[in-house]
Design a protein around this motif. Sequence first.
Motif, PDB file in Angstrom:
ATOM      1  N   GLN A  61      -2.817  -9.151   1.720  1.00  0.00           N
ATOM      2  CA  GLN A  61      -3.135  -7.745   1.579  1.00  0.00           C
ATOM      3  C   GLN A  61      -1.884  -6.861   1.577  1.00  0.00           C
ATOM      4  O   GLN A  61      -1.912  -5.736   1.089  1.00  0.00           O
TER       5      GLN A  61
ATOM      6  N   ARG B 190      -5.633  -7.694  -7.179  1.00  0.00           N
ATOM      7  CA  ARG B 190      -6.934  -7.536  -6.543  1.00  0.00           C
ATOM      8  C   ARG B 190      -6.778  -7.015  -5.118  1.00  0.00           C
ATOM      9  O   ARG B 190      -5.777  -7.257  -4.462  1.00  0.00           O
ATOM     10  N   GLU B 191      -7.785  -6.297  -4.665  1.00  0.00           N
ATOM     11  CA  GLU B 191      -7.801  -5.823  -3.287  1.00  0.00           C
ATOM     12  C   GLU B 191      -8.412  -6.894  -2.385  1.00  0.00           C
ATOM     13  O   GLU B 191      -9.452  -7.461  -2.702  1.00  0.00           O
TER      14      GLU B 191
ATOM     15  N   HIS C 264       0.805  -1.218   0.000  1.00  0.00           N
ATOM     16  CA  HIS C 264       0.000   0.000   0.000  1.00  0.00           C
ATOM     17  C   HIS C 264       0.844   1.277   0.000  1.00  0.00           C
ATOM     18  O   HIS C 264       0.456   2.274  -0.624  1.00  0.00           O
TER      19      HIS C 264
END
Length: 385
Positions: free
Chosen positions: A205, A366-367, A168
Amino acid sequence: MAGLSESAGPEAVASGPPLWLLAELTYKCPLHCVFCYNPIQFASLKDELSTAQWVDVITQARSLGAAQLGFSGGEPLIRDDLEEIVQEAHRLGFYTNLITSGIGLTKARARRLRDAGLDHVQLSFQDSTKELNDFLSHTKTFALKQEVAKTIKEFGWPMVMNCVLHRHNLPHVRQIIDMAVELEAEYLELANTQFYGWAWLNRDQLMPTREALQTAEAEVAAYRAEQVARGGRTQCKVLFVVPDYYEDRPKACMNGWGSVFMTIAPDGLAMPCHNARDLPGLLLPNVKDMPISEIWKSSSAFNRFRGESWMKSPCRDCDERHKDFGGCRCQAFLITGDASEADPVCSKSEHHEKVISIVERAQDRREFPVVFRTREESLVRQLQD
């Protein structure tokens, strides 16, 4: 999962003193970071050590030869006896380091800690932007952290700024460096996420792509080159730690198990590393029940992976075993189910394909939903286990 391979109890191996003592004063924290290394079941852990017990612990450790003392958590500033413990550590001759989110470090608190003898402060940011910093910590703390950074400088402490990197915030590396320079940090630690605790839970993630990692490394190299072009007058020294999963040889985790590092958890559990609590079958001693010297020198936990006798192939036959010590035992367990295996980030490990598969999965753009570190989530995970 096998946990620890069956073997005869480990024999005590000669070792120097625990030079670095990490006092995890509490697992309580106002932040809810998705990459926190604290145990997922932290909410089930009770009975924090008292002030007197912490003073006894650091006194014993200093007598044994410990020289550097870090105060961590959770958030150590939650403990209202922090100044008292710092003062005693200073009296004993420790070099002390406060590892903090900054929440709670008011000017009045900073003055008391400076007067108590605190030597150093490490301040964490989650990103260079308010939006991402506050999202990743699940709190509105960005502006407060900037004020805390100014307070740290005002009180004359050398400051290390820490920012854990992941998919992120990797694109913001240069902005993070610029922020550290602006806030006059002497050092910036850009440590890519190590996947334990809540970071393991959020691995998909957080795992960066290879492209993003390479771009971030290039940004750090460009900054360093700019400093050289200025005649070597470094505004802020930047340390960039590559995630283990992108290496083909393991790091010397903790400089070797039971070699120089000891962690004391809030409940008094003594560990050779932050995450040893998660290794099943490892009988970790508690400072409430055993002297520090006995824990360090003769406990089965601290001798379990000390030295080389525990090693099996390919580690025991590897010429690099003297410098990487087989890598990380917690990482070996999490990926292979057996803490006695070679760290699977090593290309010589028979489990290395599992690491390659995890890295390849990171290329999926993809998130994925994020699990925040909260007491409620911790209790849910405890019930599920």
